[in-house]
Design a protein around this motif. Structure first.
Motif, PDB file in Angstrom:
ATOM      1  N   LEU B 116       0.832  -1.208   0.000  1.00  0.00           N
ATOM      2  CA  LEU B 116       0.000   0.000   0.000  1.00  0.00           C
ATOM      3  C   LEU B 116       0.866   1.258   0.000  1.00  0.00           C
ATOM      4  O   LEU B 116       1.630   1.483   0.922  1.00  0.00           O
ATOM      5  N   VAL B 117       0.721   2.060  -1.037  1.00  0.00           N
ATOM      6  CA  VAL B 117       1.395   3.359  -1.092  1.00  0.00           C
ATOM      7  C   VAL B 117       0.324   4.442  -0.901  1.00  0.00           C
ATOM      8  O   VAL B 117      -0.870   4.165  -1.011  1.00  0.00           O
ATOM      9  N   THR B 118       0.774   5.668  -0.648  1.00  0.00           N
ATOM     10  CA  THR B 118      -0.148   6.771  -0.326  1.00  0.00           C
ATOM     11  C   THR B 118      -1.200   6.979  -1.408  1.00  0.00           C
ATOM     12  O   THR B 118      -2.383   7.153  -1.098  1.00  0.00           O
ATOM     13  N   GLU B 119      -0.764   6.911  -2.658  1.00  0.00           N
ATOM     14  CA  GLU B 119      -1.707   7.143  -3.766  1.00  0.00           C
ATOM     15  C   GLU B 119      -2.829   6.105  -3.765  1.00  0.00           C
ATOM     16  O   GLU B 119      -4.000   6.443  -3.938  1.00  0.00           O
ATOM     17  N   LEU B 120      -2.432   4.848  -3.565  1.00  0.00           N
ATOM     18  CA  LEU B 120      -3.435   3.766  -3.554  1.00  0.00           C
ATOM     19  C   LEU B 120      -4.367   3.907  -2.361  1.00  0.00           C
ATOM     20  O   LEU B 120      -5.568   3.688  -2.473  1.00  0.00           O
ATOM     21  N   LEU B 121      -3.793   4.264  -1.200  1.00  0.00           N
ATOM     22  CA  LEU B 121      -4.599   4.458   0.014  1.00  0.00           C
ATOM     23  C   LEU B 121      -5.659   5.520  -0.234  1.00  0.00           C
ATOM     24  O   LEU B 121      -6.844   5.326   0.076  1.00  0.00           O
ATOM     25  N   LEU B 122      -5.238   6.625  -0.843  1.00  0.00           N
ATOM     26  CA  LEU B 122      -6.160   7.727  -1.139  1.00  0.00           C
ATOM     27  C   LEU B 122      -7.296   7.263  -2.055  1.00  0.00           C
ATOM     28  O   LEU B 122      -8.480   7.512  -1.798  1.00  0.00           O
ATOM     29  N   VAL B 123      -6.919   6.568  -3.123  1.00  0.00           N
ATOM     30  CA  VAL B 123      -7.926   6.108  -4.100  1.00  0.00           C
ATOM     31  C   VAL B 123      -8.922   5.155  -3.440  1.00  0.00           C
ATOM     32  O   VAL B 123     -10.138   5.302  -3.609  1.00  0.00           O
ATOM     33  N   PHE B 124      -8.410   4.190  -2.680  1.00  0.00           N
ATOM     34  CA  PHE B 124      -9.308   3.201  -2.063  1.00  0.00           C
ATOM     35  C   PHE B 124     -10.199   3.824  -0.991  1.00  0.00           C
ATOM     36  O   PHE B 124     -11.379   3.479  -0.892  1.00  0.00           O
ATOM     37  N   VAL B 125      -9.645   4.743  -0.197  1.00  0.00           N
ATOM     38  CA  VAL B 125     -10.448   5.375   0.868  1.00  0.00           C
ATOM     39  C   VAL B 125     -11.530   6.266   0.258  1.00  0.00           C
ATOM     40  O   VAL B 125     -12.688   6.212   0.675  1.00  0.00           O
ATOM     41  N   VAL B 126     -11.154   7.053  -0.748  1.00  0.00           N
ATOM     42  CA  VAL B 126     -12.142   7.917  -1.422  1.00  0.00           C
ATOM     43  C   VAL B 126     -13.228   7.044  -2.068  1.00  0.00           C
ATOM     44  O   VAL B 126     -14.429   7.336  -1.956  1.00  0.00           O
ATOM     45  N   GLY B 127     -12.790   5.966  -2.710  1.00  0.00           N
ATOM     46  CA  GLY B 127     -13.749   5.046  -3.329  1.00  0.00           C
ATOM     47  C   GLY B 127     -14.679   4.430  -2.307  1.00  0.00           C
ATOM     48  O   GLY B 127     -15.898   4.367  -2.515  1.00  0.00           O
ATOM     49  N   LEU B 128     -14.124   4.006  -1.169  1.00  0.00           N
ATOM     50  CA  LEU B 128     -14.909   3.373  -0.104  1.00  0.00           C
ATOM     51  C   LEU B 128     -15.945   4.341   0.450  1.00  0.00           C
ATOM     52  O   LEU B 128     -17.141   4.015   0.529  1.00  0.00           O
ATOM     53  N   VAL B 129     -15.491   5.531   0.813  1.00  0.00           N
ATOM     54  CA  VAL B 129     -16.398   6.540   1.391  1.00  0.00           C
ATOM     55  C   VAL B 129     -17.473   6.947   0.368  1.00  0.00           C
ATOM     56  O   VAL B 129     -18.663   7.038   0.690  1.00  0.00           O
ATOM     57  N   GLY B 130     -17.050   7.171  -0.862  1.00  0.00           N
ATOM     58  CA  GLY B 130     -17.999   7.557  -1.923  1.00  0.00           C
ATOM     59  C   GLY B 130     -19.057   6.503  -2.160  1.00  0.00           C
ATOM     60  O   GLY B 130     -20.251   6.814  -2.258  1.00  0.00           O
ATOM     61  N   CYS B 131     -18.641   5.242  -2.226  1.00  0.00           N
ATOM     62  CA  CYS B 131     -19.589   4.154  -2.492  1.00  0.00           C
ATOM     63  C   CYS B 131     -20.540   3.937  -1.323  1.00  0.00           C
ATOM     64  O   CYS B 131     -21.732   3.683  -1.529  1.00  0.00           O
ATOM     65  N   ILE B 132     -20.040   4.033  -0.095  1.00  0.00           N
ATOM     66  CA  ILE B 132     -20.914   3.872   1.082  1.00  0.00           C
ATOM     67  C   ILE B 132     -21.947   4.993   1.108  1.00  0.00           C
ATOM     68  O   ILE B 132     -23.136   4.763   1.346  1.00  0.00           O
ATOM     69  N   THR B 133     -21.497   6.219   0.838  1.00  0.00           N
ATOM     70  CA  THR B 133     -22.412   7.372   0.809  1.00  0.00           C
ATOM     71  C   THR B 133     -23.482   7.171  -0.253  1.00  0.00           C
ATOM     72  O   THR B 133     -24.675   7.373   0.007  1.00  0.00           O
ATOM     73  N   LEU B 134     -23.055   6.757  -1.448  1.00  0.00           N
ATOM     74  CA  LEU B 134     -24.006   6.516  -2.539  1.00  0.00           C
ATOM     75  C   LEU B 134     -24.988   5.416  -2.175  1.00  0.00           C
ATOM     76  O   LEU B 134     -26.200   5.540  -2.418  1.00  0.00           O
TER      77      LEU B 134
END
Lengths: 71, 159
Positions: B116-134
């Protein structure tokens, strides 16, 4: 338990009026009057009842009848 | 704004979103993954798995786009509050939740493998939060729509 039936066709026959004529006089669509006539309506507004009784020169009890359903 | 105009606008936004999703999945993702591999050569073995994850996440999003299109067609036909729209919203919520699970599993997997690198962490966390919200919004809207549909049905049969 029972149900309420609308005797609109009976009153129309007594007053020798068609559904189209009634719809024009009360300002309601034929569709809505048909829903009422065929017993598909779930509720009737007082304003509708007033308009119908006014044009058909009758009482609400002449239009609405309660029938007890046999168990 | 009239109903038909609103429906056309919504369909236009939906079309742009679908195209954006396709561009992100099939153009931007391979490009950026390549750049990531150049910066972190240890992730070279993850090139195709990462792309596969992106494409798997994109499928439910595209299906949500299709469901949204069908909902907007009903809105244009003055049939906004209907059981069919409520079902479509519920399905969209489930699809978004599936995507959230994929993001979470991917995040966990990459963390466990030490990749896990910072870029991947950012993408996965944003994706996770966005999908849960949706998912939450779609399921809540589905419930509200079905209640509104019942009220409308009663109102339509109130003469």
């Amino acid at each position: 338990m029972g149900k309420i039936i609308v005797n609109l066709d009976v009153m129309l026959a007594k007053r020798r009026m068609t559904l189209t004529e009634l719809s024009e006089r009360v300002g309601m669509t034929i569709t809505n009057l048909s829903i009422l006539k065929t017993g598909k309506a779930k509720a009737v507004r007082f304003s509708t009842l007033e308009a119908l009784c006014g044009e058909l020169d009758c009482q609400p009890g002449d239009l609405l009848e309660y029938i007890r359903e046999k168990e | 704004m009239k109903q038909k105009e609103m429906a056309r606008l919504l369909k236009a936004i939906d079309m742009v979103s679908i195209i954006a999703c396709l561009i992100l999945a099939f153009y931007m993702a391979p490009l950026e993954t390549g750049h990531l591999i150049e910066r972190f050569p240890d992730l070279a073995i993850c090139y195709w798995p990462l792309l596969a994850i992106v494409w798997v996440i994109a499928i439910p999003l595209l299906l949500i786009g299709i469901l949204a299109w069908m909902i907007f067609v009903e809105i244009g036909n003055d049939n906004s509050f209907s059981e069919i729209n409520a079902k479509r919203l519920r399905r969209a919520g489930i699809l978004a939740f599936v995507d959230a699970i994929i993001c979470l599993v991917s995040l966990t997997l990459f963390t466990a493998l030490g990749l896990l690198v910072t870029e991947l962490l950012l993408v996965f966390v944003v994706g996770l939060v966005g999908c849960i919200t949706l998912a939450l919004i779609c399921v809540a809207l589905s419930h509200l729509t079905i209640k509104a549909a019942a009220l409308k049905a009663d109102n339509d049969l109130t003469i």
